[in-house]
Design a protein around this motif. Structure first.
Motif, PDB file in Angstrom:
ATOM      1  N   MET A  99       0.846  -1.200   0.000  1.00 10.48           N
ATOM      2  CA  MET A  99       0.000   0.000   0.000  1.00 10.48           C
ATOM      3  C   MET A  99       0.875   1.242   0.000  1.00 10.48           C
ATOM      4  SD  MET A  99      -2.927  -1.065   2.712  1.00 10.48           S
ATOM      5  CE  MET A  99      -1.710  -1.698   3.844  1.00 10.48           C
ATOM      6  N   ALA A 100       0.529   2.190  -0.807  1.00  8.12           N
ATOM      7  CA  ALA A 100       1.327   3.409  -0.904  1.00  8.12           C
ATOM      8  C   ALA A 100       0.979   4.357   0.227  1.00  8.12           C
ATOM      9  CB  ALA A 100       1.079   4.084  -2.250  1.00  8.12           C
ATOM     10  N   ARG A 101       1.969   5.130   0.635  1.00 10.28           N
ATOM     11  CA  ARG A 101       1.729   6.150   1.648  1.00 10.28           C
ATOM     12  C   ARG A 101       1.078   7.357   1.010  1.00 10.28           C
ATOM     13  NH1 ARG A 101       4.424   5.226   6.338  1.00 10.28           N
ATOM     14  NH2 ARG A 101       6.054   3.663   6.265  1.00 10.28           N
ATOM     15  N   LYS A 102       0.539   8.206   1.864  1.00  6.81           N
ATOM     16  CA  LYS A 102      -0.042   9.443   1.372  1.00  6.81           C
ATOM     17  C   LYS A 102       1.055  10.315   0.775  1.00  6.81           C
ATOM     18  CE  LYS A 102      -3.692   9.352   4.840  1.00  6.81           C
ATOM     19  NZ  LYS A 102      -3.316   8.088   5.418  1.00  6.81           N
ATOM     20  N   GLY A 103       0.717  11.054  -0.244  1.00 11.76           N
ATOM     21  CA  GLY A 103       1.723  11.842  -0.941  1.00 11.76           C
ATOM     22  C   GLY A 103       2.235  13.015  -0.144  1.00 11.76           C
ATOM     23  N   THR A 104       1.390  13.622   0.640  1.00 14.48           N
ATOM     24  CA  THR A 104       1.812  14.761   1.450  1.00 14.48           C
ATOM     25  C   THR A 104       1.568  14.444   2.904  1.00 14.48           C
ATOM     26  OG1 THR A 104      -0.386  15.769   1.250  1.00 14.48           O
ATOM     27  CG2 THR A 104       1.267  16.396  -0.382  1.00 14.48           C
ATOM     28  N   GLU A 105       2.478  14.876   3.753  1.00 14.77           N
ATOM     29  CA  GLU A 105       2.397  14.570   5.172  1.00 14.77           C
ATOM     30  C   GLU A 105       2.697  15.811   5.980  1.00 14.77           C
ATOM     31  OE1 GLU A 105       5.504  11.843   5.025  1.00 14.77           O
ATOM     32  OE2 GLU A 105       4.293  10.136   4.389  1.00 14.77           O
ATOM     33  N   SER A 106       1.929  16.000   7.041  1.00 17.33           N
ATOM     34  CA  SER A 106       2.179  17.128   7.924  1.00 17.33           C
ATOM     35  C   SER A 106       3.414  16.846   8.760  1.00 17.33           C
ATOM     36  CB  SER A 106       0.972  17.325   8.849  1.00 17.33           C
ATOM     37  OG  SER A 106       0.861  16.234   9.733  1.00 17.33           O
ATOM     38  N   GLY A 131      -0.975   8.680  12.273  1.00 15.18           N
ATOM     39  CA  GLY A 131       0.196   7.825  12.194  1.00 15.18           C
ATOM     40  C   GLY A 131       0.411   7.199  10.839  1.00 15.18           C
ATOM     41  N   ASP A 132      -0.576   7.312   9.947  1.00 18.32           N
ATOM     42  CA  ASP A 132      -0.458   6.753   8.603  1.00 18.32           C
ATOM     43  C   ASP A 132      -0.243   5.242   8.643  1.00 18.32           C
ATOM     44  OD1 ASP A 132      -0.583   6.943   5.885  1.00 18.32           O
ATOM     45  OD2 ASP A 132       1.519   7.465   5.607  1.00 18.32           O
ATOM     46  N   ALA A 133      -0.881   4.573   9.610  1.00 17.00           N
ATOM     47  CA  ALA A 133      -0.737   3.120   9.739  1.00 17.00           C
ATOM     48  C   ALA A 133      -1.370   2.420   8.544  1.00 17.00           C
ATOM     49  CB  ALA A 133      -1.388   2.635  11.024  1.00 17.00           C
ATOM     50  N   GLU A 134      -0.640   1.446   8.022  1.00 17.09           N
ATOM     51  CA  GLU A 134      -1.126   0.645   6.906  1.00 17.09           C
ATOM     52  C   GLU A 134      -1.647  -0.707   7.375  1.00 17.09           C
ATOM     53  OE1 GLU A 134       2.070   1.464   3.540  1.00 17.09           O
ATOM     54  OE2 GLU A 134       2.943   1.358   5.559  1.00 17.09           O
ATOM     55  N   HIS A 180     -11.863   2.309   5.931  1.00 16.06           N
ATOM     56  CA  HIS A 180     -10.518   2.303   5.343  1.00 16.06           C
ATOM     57  C   HIS A 180     -10.240   0.937   4.710  1.00 16.06           C
ATOM     58  CE1 HIS A 180      -9.551   6.128   7.321  1.00 16.06           C
ATOM     59  NE2 HIS A 180     -10.082   5.623   8.422  1.00 16.06           N
ATOM     60  N   PRO A 181     -10.813   0.653   3.567  1.00 14.16           N
ATOM     61  CA  PRO A 181     -10.634  -0.675   2.954  1.00 14.16           C
ATOM     62  C   PRO A 181      -9.210  -0.957   2.493  1.00 14.16           C
ATOM     63  CG  PRO A 181     -11.752   0.824   1.446  1.00 14.16           C
ATOM     64  CD  PRO A 181     -11.691   1.526   2.766  1.00 14.16           C
ATOM     65  N   ASP A 182      -8.363   0.099   2.414  1.00 10.80           N
ATOM     66  CA  ASP A 182      -6.973  -0.100   1.978  1.00 10.80           C
ATOM     67  C   ASP A 182      -6.038  -0.369   3.149  1.00 10.80           C
ATOM     68  OD1 ASP A 182      -7.377   2.463   2.946  1.00 10.80           O
ATOM     69  OD2 ASP A 182      -5.791   3.349   1.713  1.00 10.80           O
ATOM     70  N   VAL A 183      -6.567  -0.401   4.364  1.00 12.98           N
ATOM     71  CA  VAL A 183      -5.774  -0.715   5.562  1.00 12.98           C
ATOM     72  C   VAL A 183      -6.100  -2.141   5.989  1.00 12.98           C
ATOM     73  CG1 VAL A 183      -5.344  -0.127   7.980  1.00 12.98           C
ATOM     74  CG2 VAL A 183      -5.726   1.692   6.300  1.00 12.98           C
ATOM     75  N   GLU A 210     -15.928 -11.546  11.104  1.00 16.23           N
ATOM     76  CA  GLU A 210     -15.904 -12.133   9.770  1.00 16.23           C
ATOM     77  C   GLU A 210     -16.645 -11.254   8.764  1.00 16.23           C
ATOM     78  OE1 GLU A 210     -16.288 -16.574   9.737  1.00 16.23           O
ATOM     79  OE2 GLU A 210     -16.921 -16.284  11.823  1.00 16.23           O
ATOM     80  N   GLY A 211     -16.367 -11.493   7.490  1.00 15.96           N
ATOM     81  CA  GLY A 211     -17.107 -10.829   6.424  1.00 15.96           C
ATOM     82  C   GLY A 211     -16.445  -9.593   5.845  1.00 15.96           C
ATOM     83  N   LEU A 212     -15.243  -9.254   6.303  1.00 18.36           N
ATOM     84  CA  LEU A 212     -14.536  -8.086   5.772  1.00 18.36           C
ATOM     85  C   LEU A 212     -13.230  -8.546   5.127  1.00 18.36           C
ATOM     86  CD1 LEU A 212     -15.100  -5.592   8.725  1.00 18.36           C
ATOM     87  CD2 LEU A 212     -16.172  -5.504   6.480  1.00 18.36           C
ATOM     88  N   ASP A 213     -12.986  -8.082   3.916  1.00 20.96           N
ATOM     89  CA  ASP A 213     -11.825  -8.546   3.153  1.00 20.96           C
ATOM     90  C   ASP A 213     -10.493  -8.029   3.675  1.00 20.96           C
ATOM     91  OD1 ASP A 213     -13.488  -9.956   1.479  1.00 20.96           O
ATOM     92  OD2 ASP A 213     -13.612  -8.366  -0.030  1.00 20.96           O
ATOM     93  N   ASN A 214     -10.515  -7.035   4.557  1.00 24.98           N
ATOM     94  CA  ASN A 214      -9.259  -6.482   5.079  1.00 24.98           C
ATOM     95  C   ASN A 214      -9.066  -6.761   6.563  1.00 24.98           C
ATOM     96  OD1 ASN A 214     -11.434  -4.771   5.607  1.00 24.98           O
ATOM     97  ND2 ASN A 214     -10.178  -2.926   5.647  1.00 24.98           N
TER      98      ASN A 214
END
Length: 392
Positions: free
Chosen positions: A1-8, A141-144, A164-167, A177-181
Motif C-alpha cells: 500500500m502506498a503512503r499518502k503523498g503529502t504529510e504534515s 500515524g499513517d498506519a497501513e 478504510h478498505p486499503d488498511v 468475519e465478512g470483511l476482506d481487510n
C-alpha cells in the motif's frame, strides 16, 4: 500500500527513516533500543521474552516464517510497513498483550517495519474512545496495518475497516468475519483445556477438580468444556466443579480481581478439590496463591505461570500468541494477507501445555507418557472436544 503523498510535520514525527527500525508510542517517544528513548525498558523486555523460548514448537514456527519470507513479494517493499499495535485490557502489563507485542517485535528484527504502540486506551470501556484511537493511528500515524488485541476492539475495528478498505487489520483473540481487510487470530481453547483436564484427572488424589473462569462467555466456556471433557474421558469417576467470578460485561471485573479468585479457590480447596484450572486473567493469580497456601495445585492459562508458585502450578495452558502474530505480520509483508478467522491449535503449535518445569518429577514419567499420547490424538483430530458445557 502506498503512503499518502503529502504529510504534515506532526505525521512525519511518527515515521521512520527508510530502512531503520523505529518504535514510537502515542506521545511520540521512541521505545526501541536503536533509537533515542527515555524509556527503552518495554522493548528490552520483549526481546528477553522472545529469545528465551527454544522449543521445537518455536523452531517449527520460525521455519514457517522463513517460508513466508521466501514467497514472491517478500522483502521487496520500497519503504517500511507502518504497523500500529493497540493493546487490550491491562496494556503491556497483561502477559497476553505482551506476547502479542513480542511477536511484532520479533518481526521487526527481520522485516522493515515502523511500529506505533498505543496502550493509552487499553482499559477504556467507551467504544467511542476505541474508535478515536484507530482514527488517530491511521490518519495521524499513517498506519497501513493495525493489530488490535482483545475482543473489546471488535466494534471499533469493524467500523474502521469499513471506512478504510486499503488498511489491513488483525484482531487477536477475537472474531470478526465478512470483511476482506480483517483477519482474526483465535485459539482452539477447548484443546488446551482438554489437555489440562486429562492431566488433572491423571494427578488428582481426591477425584475432585475445579474450574474458575473470569466470566461465563464463549471464550472462557470453551476452556471449561474442554477441561471437563478431558477430565471425564481420562477419569470418568472424577467430578468437576465449575464457577465464574463475575458477570460484569462492562468492566470485565472477573478478569481483574485476584482477591475474588483467591476466595473462590480457597472455598473449593476446602471442599476437597485438589486441582483448579483458572481461566480468569489476573484473577487467576489469586487462585494460584490459594493453591500455594493450601498445598494444592492450580493450572495457569495463556502463558507459562508455573514459576508464580513453583511446585503448586501443575501446568499452564499456553497460547503461542507471539508465534501467531509473527506469522500474520510476515504474511502481510509478503503480500499474502488472508482475511477471515485463523485458528491456532495443538496441531499447528498454537496451543499446548507448559514444560512443567517444577512439577514434572512429581507427576512422573508414566503420566507424562500417557499425556503425550493424548496430545498426539488431539493433534491428529482423533478426539471430539466440545466447545460448550452440557446444559442442565
Amino acid at each position: 500500500m502506498a503512503r499518502k503523498g503529502t504529510e504534515s510535520a506532526e505525521t512525519q514525527s511518527w515515521q521512520a527513516r527508510q530502512g531503520q527500525r523505529r518504535i514510537v508510542d502515542m506521545s511520540g517517544k521512541a521505545l526501541c533500543a536503536d533509537c533515542p528513548s527515555s524509556n527503552p525498558l518495554i522493548y528490552e523486555k520483549s526481546l528477553t521474552t522472545s529469545k528465551e523460548s527454544a522449543s521445537m514448537q518455536r523452531l517449527a514456527v520460525c521455519f514457517a516464517f522463513l517460508l513466508v519470507l521466501c514467497l514472491p513479494g517478500a522483502g521487496h517493499a520500497a519503504e517500511p510497513l507502518t504497523v500500529a499495535f493497540l493493546a487490550g485490557a491491562g496494556g503491556l502489563k497483561s502477559p497476553f498483550n505482551q506476547l502479542a507485542y513480542d511477536g511484532l517485535m520479533e518481526a521487526s528484527e527481520n522485516l522493515s517495519l515502523e511500529v506505533i504502540v498505543d496502550t493509552t486506551l487499553a482499559d477504556a470501556n467507551d467504544p467511542a474512545l476505541k474508535r478515536d484511537a484507530l482514527k488517530r493511528v491511521i490518519e495521524l500515524g499513517d498506519a497501513e496495518y493495525v493489530i488490535a488485541s482483545g475482543s473489546e476492539w471488535v466494534e471499533a475495528v469493524q467500523q474502521s475497516a469499513q471506512k478504510h478498505p486499503d488498511v489491513y487489520y488483525t484482531l487477536v483473540n477475537a472474531r470478526l468475519e465478512g470483511l476482506d481487510n480483517v483477519s482474526c487470530i483465535v485459539f482452539a481453547d477447548q484443546e488446551g483445556g482438554y489437555l489440562a483436564g486429562a492431566l488433572a484427572a491423571l494427578t488428582t488424589r481426591t477425584g475432585l477438580v475445579g474450574f474458575i473462569g473470569g466470566m461465563d462467555i464463549p471464550e472462557i466456556e470453551s476452556f471449561a468444556a474442554g477441561y471437563a471433557a478431558g477430565v471425564h474421558d481420562v477419569g470418568p469417576r472424577a467430578s468437576v466443579y465449575v464457577e465464574y467470578i463475575s458477570d460484569d460485561e462492562e468492566t470485565f471485573a472477573g478478569f481483574r480481581s485476584p482477591e475474588q479468585g483467591y476466595t473462590m479457590a480457597s472455598r473449593m480447596y476446602a471442599k476437597g478439590v485438589d486441582v483448579i484450572f483458572a481461566a480468569a486473567g489476573a484473577s487467576g493469580e489469586g487462585v494460584i496463591r490459594a493453591a500455594q497456601e493450601t498445598g494444592a495445585w492450580a493450572i495457569g492459562v495463556d502463558y507459562d505461570q508455573d514459576h508464580l508458585a513453583a511446585g503448586h502450578v501443575l501446568t499452564s495452558v499456553v497460547k503461542q500468541v507471539n508465534n501467531a502474530v509473527l506469522l500474520e505480520v510476515s504474511s502481510v509483508v509478503a503480500g499474502k494477507f488472508s482475511p477471515g478467522v485463523h485458528v491456532y491449535g495443538v496441531k499447528n503449535g498454537g496451543v499446548g501445555l507448559s514444560p512443567m518445569t517444577y512439577t514434572r518429577d512429581v507427576i512422573g514419567k508414566g503420566v507424562l507418557e500417557a499425556l503425550k499420547e493424548i496430545e498426539t490424538k488431539v493433534a491428529d483430530g482423533e478426539v471430539d472436544i466440545p466447545k460448550t458445557l452440557p446444559r442442565q
